[in-house]
Motif scaffolding. Structure first.
Motif, short mmCIF file in Angstrom:
data_model
loop_
_atom_site.label_atom_id
_atom_site.label_comp_id
_atom_site.label_asym_id
_atom_site.label_seq_id
_atom_site.Cartn_x
_atom_site.Cartn_y
_atom_site.Cartn_z
N ARG A 105 35.19 69.70 39.56
CA ARG A 105 34.70 69.03 40.53
C ARG A 105 34.97 67.45 40.30
NH1 ARG A 105 28.81 70.88 40.74
NH2 ARG A 105 29.14 71.11 38.49
N GLN A 106 35.46 67.12 39.27
CA GLN A 106 35.63 65.74 39.05
C GLN A 106 37.09 65.28 39.23
OE1 GLN A 106 34.90 64.30 34.80
NE2 GLN A 106 35.78 62.09 35.44
N PRO A 107 37.49 64.39 40.11
CA PRO A 107 39.02 64.50 40.45
C PRO A 107 39.85 64.32 39.05
CG PRO A 107 37.66 63.12 41.67
CD PRO A 107 36.67 63.61 40.76
N GLN A 108 40.84 65.16 39.10
CA GLN A 108 41.90 64.94 38.28
C GLN A 108 41.33 65.34 36.67
OE1 GLN A 108 43.53 60.81 38.72
NE2 GLN A 108 45.21 61.85 39.90
N ALA A 109 40.27 66.04 36.64
CA ALA A 109 39.86 66.36 35.31
C ALA A 109 39.28 67.83 35.58
CB ALA A 109 38.69 65.48 35.08
N CYS A 110 39.30 68.41 34.34
CA CYS A 110 38.48 69.80 34.22
C CYS A 110 37.46 69.70 33.06
CB CYS A 110 39.61 70.85 34.22
SG CYS A 110 38.83 72.49 33.62
N GLU A 111 36.17 70.22 33.24
CA GLU A 111 35.43 70.31 32.14
C GLU A 111 35.17 71.91 31.67
OE1 GLU A 111 30.79 69.23 30.91
OE2 GLU A 111 31.11 68.99 32.99
N ILE A 112 35.10 71.83 30.37
CA ILE A 112 34.74 73.60 30.11
C ILE A 112 33.30 73.40 29.98
CG2 ILE A 112 35.06 75.24 28.05
CD1 ILE A 112 37.57 74.14 27.60
N ALA A 113 32.84 73.69 31.12
CA ALA A 113 31.16 73.44 31.26
C ALA A 113 30.37 74.46 30.18
CB ALA A 113 30.68 73.77 32.62
N PHE A 114 30.72 75.78 30.26
CA PHE A 114 30.23 76.78 29.32
C PHE A 114 31.26 77.73 28.64
CE2 PHE A 114 26.82 75.11 32.18
CZ PHE A 114 25.90 74.91 30.98
N ARG A 145 43.17 65.27 32.45
CA ARG A 145 42.06 65.44 31.19
C ARG A 145 41.42 66.87 31.19
NH1 ARG A 145 36.95 63.00 29.39
NH2 ARG A 145 36.14 62.94 31.85
N LEU A 146 41.27 67.50 30.21
CA LEU A 146 40.65 68.49 29.86
C LEU A 146 39.42 68.42 28.92
CD1 LEU A 146 39.93 71.62 30.08
CD2 LEU A 146 41.62 72.08 28.58
N HIS A 147 38.16 68.58 29.11
CA HIS A 147 37.21 68.05 28.12
C HIS A 147 36.03 68.92 27.98
CE1 HIS A 147 34.21 66.34 31.62
NE2 HIS A 147 35.46 66.43 32.13
N VAL A 148 35.17 68.73 26.90
CA VAL A 148 34.32 69.67 26.65
C VAL A 148 33.36 69.00 25.58
CG1 VAL A 148 35.57 70.35 24.55
CG2 VAL A 148 34.02 72.15 25.57
N HIS A 149 32.15 69.56 25.56
CA HIS A 149 31.24 68.92 24.47
C HIS A 149 30.53 69.98 23.86
CE1 HIS A 149 28.23 68.95 27.95
NE2 HIS A 149 27.50 69.28 27.18
N THR A 150 30.10 69.71 22.46
CA THR A 150 29.43 70.75 21.64
C THR A 150 28.27 69.66 21.02
OG1 THR A 150 29.38 72.52 20.13
CG2 THR A 150 30.91 70.52 19.83
N CYS A 151 27.38 70.54 20.52
CA CYS A 151 26.31 69.85 19.81
C CYS A 151 25.99 70.77 18.52
CB CYS A 151 25.08 69.61 20.64
SG CYS A 151 24.13 71.09 20.70
N THR A 152 24.95 69.96 17.71
CA THR A 152 24.84 70.48 16.36
C THR A 152 23.82 71.77 16.44
OG1 THR A 152 23.09 68.60 16.23
CG2 THR A 152 25.08 68.41 14.90
#
Length: 198
Positions: A105-114, A145-152
């Motif tokens: 949904r963000q232009p020119q980007a993809c998030e690995i949401a889950f 850009r392909l992006h993701v986040h993780t946490c502790t």
């Protein structure tokens, strides 16, 4: 802005260090094992109850994923049925045991949401299969850009896994939120690796 040193976390709260990662060009795919009885499939217009069941088995019970469980059925269906959100499941021996959700949904980007597997598939190489699917699918679109986040709170190997997959850490934050086990929103035996302070 937190200063140096130790900071008390209020009772009934959770604290996690969140690491944001990205790749700006397709990373080479890493070898993945062949696992008998598995199949990765695109799930078009996912049923909310199906999604919540898989989301819970992958993330809520083990790692305290809550965000999608808090949404109303209508709000969740709106996300899942958006043409720019792609949902995949890995089927193993007749049951869905892994979840991949890609958000364009963000232009020119993809998030690995889950992204994740149930306990059944942890350590089998299924995560590598799923990540290869994520990288191939994301970069088949015109993204930068392909992006993701993780946490502790996540699996202790998650951050290293993303880095081995070609993601580079770009930012960190500390997140403090209500512990859903403390107020009964979530079972007290969820996230057994995280102590409950109440």
């Amino acid at each position: 802005m937190l200063g140096d040193g130790y900071h008390d976390i209020p009772l009934g709260k959770l604290a996690a260090v969140v690491t944001y990662l990205e790749m700006t060009s397709p990373a080479p795919l890493r070898p993945a094992p062949e696992i008998a009885g598995t199949e990765i499939r695109r799930v078009n217009t996912p049923n909310v109850d199906w999604y919540r069941d898989l989301f819970s088995r992958v993330g809520t019970r083990e790692w305290l994923w809550l965000s999608r469980m808090d949404l109303s059925k209508i709000a969740l269906a709106e996300i899942l049925n958006d043409s720019k959100v792609k949902c995949y499941a890995m089927r193993y021996q007749g049951r869905d045991e892994a979840l991949l959700e890609l958000d364009f949904r963000q232009p020119q980007a993809c998030e690995i949401a889950f992204f994740g597997t149930t306990r059944t598939l942890i350590g089998t190489g299924a995560g590598r299969m799923l990540m290869n699917q994520a990288i191939q699918t994301a970069w088949s679109e015109p993204i930068e850009r392909l992006h993701v986040h993780t946490c502790t709170l996540d699996h202790p190997s998650a951050l290293a896994f993303y880095q081995r997959s070609g993601f580079v850490p770009v930012r960190q934050q500390i997140e403090i939120a209500d512990d859903p086990r403390a107020d009964g929103t979530m079972s007290r035996d969820a996230g057994p690796h995280i102590p409950i302070f109440k």
